[in-house]
Design an enzyme around this catalytic site. Structure first.
Site, PDB file in Angstrom:
ATOM      1  N   SER A 283       0.838  -1.213   0.000  1.00 35.90           N
ATOM      2  CA  SER A 283       0.000   0.000   0.000  1.00 35.90           C
ATOM      3  C   SER A 283       0.866   1.254   0.000  1.00 35.90           C
ATOM      4  CB  SER A 283      -0.894   0.026   1.246  1.00 35.90           C
ATOM      5  OG  SER A 283      -1.865  -0.966   1.153  1.00 35.90           O
TER       6      SER A 283
ATOM      7  N   LYS B 126     -12.672  -8.806  -4.354  1.00 34.84           N
ATOM      8  CA  LYS B 126     -11.219  -8.623  -4.353  1.00 34.84           C
ATOM      9  C   LYS B 126     -10.653  -9.346  -5.588  1.00 34.84           C
ATOM     10  CE  LYS B 126     -10.749  -6.096  -0.689  1.00 34.84           C
ATOM     11  NZ  LYS B 126     -10.300  -4.711  -0.828  1.00 34.84           N
TER      12      LYS B 126
ATOM     13  N   ARG C 287      -3.406 -13.931  -2.147  1.00 35.43           N
ATOM     14  CA  ARG C 287      -3.630 -14.122  -0.708  1.00 35.43           C
ATOM     15  C   ARG C 287      -4.265 -15.481  -0.401  1.00 35.43           C
ATOM     16  NH1 ARG C 287      -1.432  -9.568   1.075  1.00 35.43           N
ATOM     17  NH2 ARG C 287      -2.033  -7.634   0.038  1.00 35.43           N
TER      18      ARG C 287
ATOM     19  N   ASP D 246      -7.381  -7.543   4.275  1.00 31.35           N
ATOM     20  CA  ASP D 246      -6.415  -8.377   3.537  1.00 31.35           C
ATOM     21  C   ASP D 246      -5.909  -9.570   4.361  1.00 31.35           C
ATOM     22  OD1 ASP D 246      -6.662  -6.745   1.340  1.00 31.35           O
ATOM     23  OD2 ASP D 246      -4.923  -5.514   1.833  1.00 31.35           O
TER      24      ASP D 246
END
Ligand code: S3P
Length: 424
Positions: free
Chosen positions: A20, A337, A383, A310
């Site tokens: 980020s 996502k 992820r 996340d």
């Protein structure tokens, strides 16, 4: 990728820079005066997509022999000659659109198959209200065609808690006339606010409201990007599973709007300590040590789900090994996502023999379960691939992760680093 069960997790790690923050520093460096020098820049493909776009917009990007990324800012970007390739990265497309909305030229932004399925209405609505022309291809999905220009500041209440949306509006606000205010239903990660201040922008903020005045100039920075806590999450959760574990992660991002995982692990019963805390450009950084404790259970909901968005896949993946299980609510966003993460978490938990109940806005995973190795479908989602590698460490027998190469999106070193701390 084949993952065999582990006996323990031991060691110390330092991780590549936070995804980020890398996105934000690269974008702000592009519109700042002077050359910014960023060390420990994210090694993930998503941040490489942002750097690629920044180059397409006329900024020189260099890698120094020591591995730093240098970006020559332009203050005003150049019209790109081709469609901007955002790859798999929603952050790139949404936040960059905010900046492009303030530039008087036409451009297009596209992404890969996964990004082409993700909703963009959430940024289209406020950017149009500010005066940009912006159109999605089908419904509100990418590619986006954008013609920016003169913008007016707005007061915008975001209907969903999304840092990407907040950031897109604030970045457009920086290039708009007058003041722009964003108010969100729950506080989301505040890296854009911290980064804007680091680049010399003044803004005012309370917990869920931020105001920025347009027309402020940015100044280049030199910064070391703290380790990515969403990448650390896989190791922290893995360590929490083994009775003799002891893992230290140094130089880690600990910004309170990102570190809720540490609170959850503490509530569950893991022993967590933080040392050597420092602040860099407004971001809290430090070392975290995690040791096992008997894990109980937790319900994650409301603002907590937003802060953990996340990290929810890896929490779901360790949930069967807790005593009471984990329930996730108010996390409907997981369905839009990089994949439908709720569906894939449920599918893969079941493949490993776990009981769970899938809901529209989350899932409930029972505790006290024994899992077996299985074939895991990552759906090309980084992820999901990494979360189930962690679940596989405590399962009986070996697990095959299909699409494991998707880890490169945020954390290409993941599987090698995991092997370095696993004891078998
Ligand atoms: C991000 C915000 C989150 C997160 C994403 C990165 C960011 O998305 O899921 O991986 O850097 O602002 P939303 O803010 O859209 O929920």
């Amino acid at each position: 990728m084949i993952i065999r069960p582990a006996k323990n997790i031991l060691g110390s790690l330092r991780l590549p820079g936070d995804k980020s923050i890398s996105h934000r520093y690269a974008m702000l460096a592009a519109i700042a005066g002077g050359t910014s020098r960023l060390t420990n820049f994210s090694t993930g493909a998503d941040c490489a997509s942002t750097l690629g776009c920044v180059e397409q917009l006329g900024c020189a990007v260099r890698r120094t022999p020591e591995g730093a990324v240098e970006i020559e800012g332009r203050e005003r970007l150049e019209p790109p000659r081709a469609s901007l390739d955002c790859g798999n990265s929603g952050s790139t497309m949404r936040m960059l659109s905010g900046i492009l909305a303030g530039h008087d030229f036409a451009c297009e932004l596209h992404g890969d198959e996964s990004l082409s399925r993700r909703p963009m209405g959430r940024i289209i609505t406020p950017l149009r209200e500010m005066g940009a022309e912006i159109k999605a291809a089908a419904g509100d999905r990418p590619p986006l065609r954008l013609h920016g220009g003169k913008l007016r500041g707005i007061e915008y209440k975001t209907p969903i808690a999304s840092a990407q949306v907040k950031s897109a509006v604030l970045l457009a606000g920086l290039l708009a006339e007058g003041e722009t205010t964003v108010e969100e239903p729950h506080r989301t990660r505040d890296h854009t606010e911290q980064a804007l201040r680091a680049f010399g922008v003044e803004l005012s903020r309370s917990r869920t409201r931020v105001t920025v005045r347009g027309g402020q100039k940015l100044k280049a920075i030199a910064a070391a990007i703290p380790g990515d806590i969403s990448s650390a999450a896989f190791f922290l959760c893995a360590a929490a599973l083994f009775p003799d574990s002891n893992l230290v992660i140094d130089g880690l991002l600990l910004n309170p709007t990102r570190a809720s995982l540490l609170d959850v692990l503490k509530i569950l019963g893991a022993r967590i300590s933080m040392i050597n805390l420092e602040e860099h450009h407004g971001e809290l950084v430090g070392a975290v040590k995690v040791e096992h404790g008997k894990l109980t259970g937790i319900t994650i909901e409301g603002a907590m789900s937003v802060g953990l968005i996340d990290e929810l896949p890896v929490l779901a993946a360790i949930a069967p090994y807790t005593r009471d299980g984990i329930e996730i609510r108010d996390a409907r966003e997981l369905r839009v996502k990089e994949s439908d993460r709720i569906a894939l978490m449920a599918r893969n938990l079941r493949a490993m023999g776990a009981w769970c109940e899938e809901r529209e806005d989350g899932l409930r995973v029972a505790g006290g379960q024994t899992l077996h190795g299985a074939e895991i479908e990552s759906g090309g989602d980084h992820r999901i691939a990494m979360a189930f590698a962690v679940a596989a460490l405590r399962a009986e027998g070996q697990t095959v992760i299909h699409g494991a190469e998707s880890a490169r999106i945020s954390f290409p070193e993941f599987f090698n680093m995991l092997e370095a701390v696993v004891e078998r």
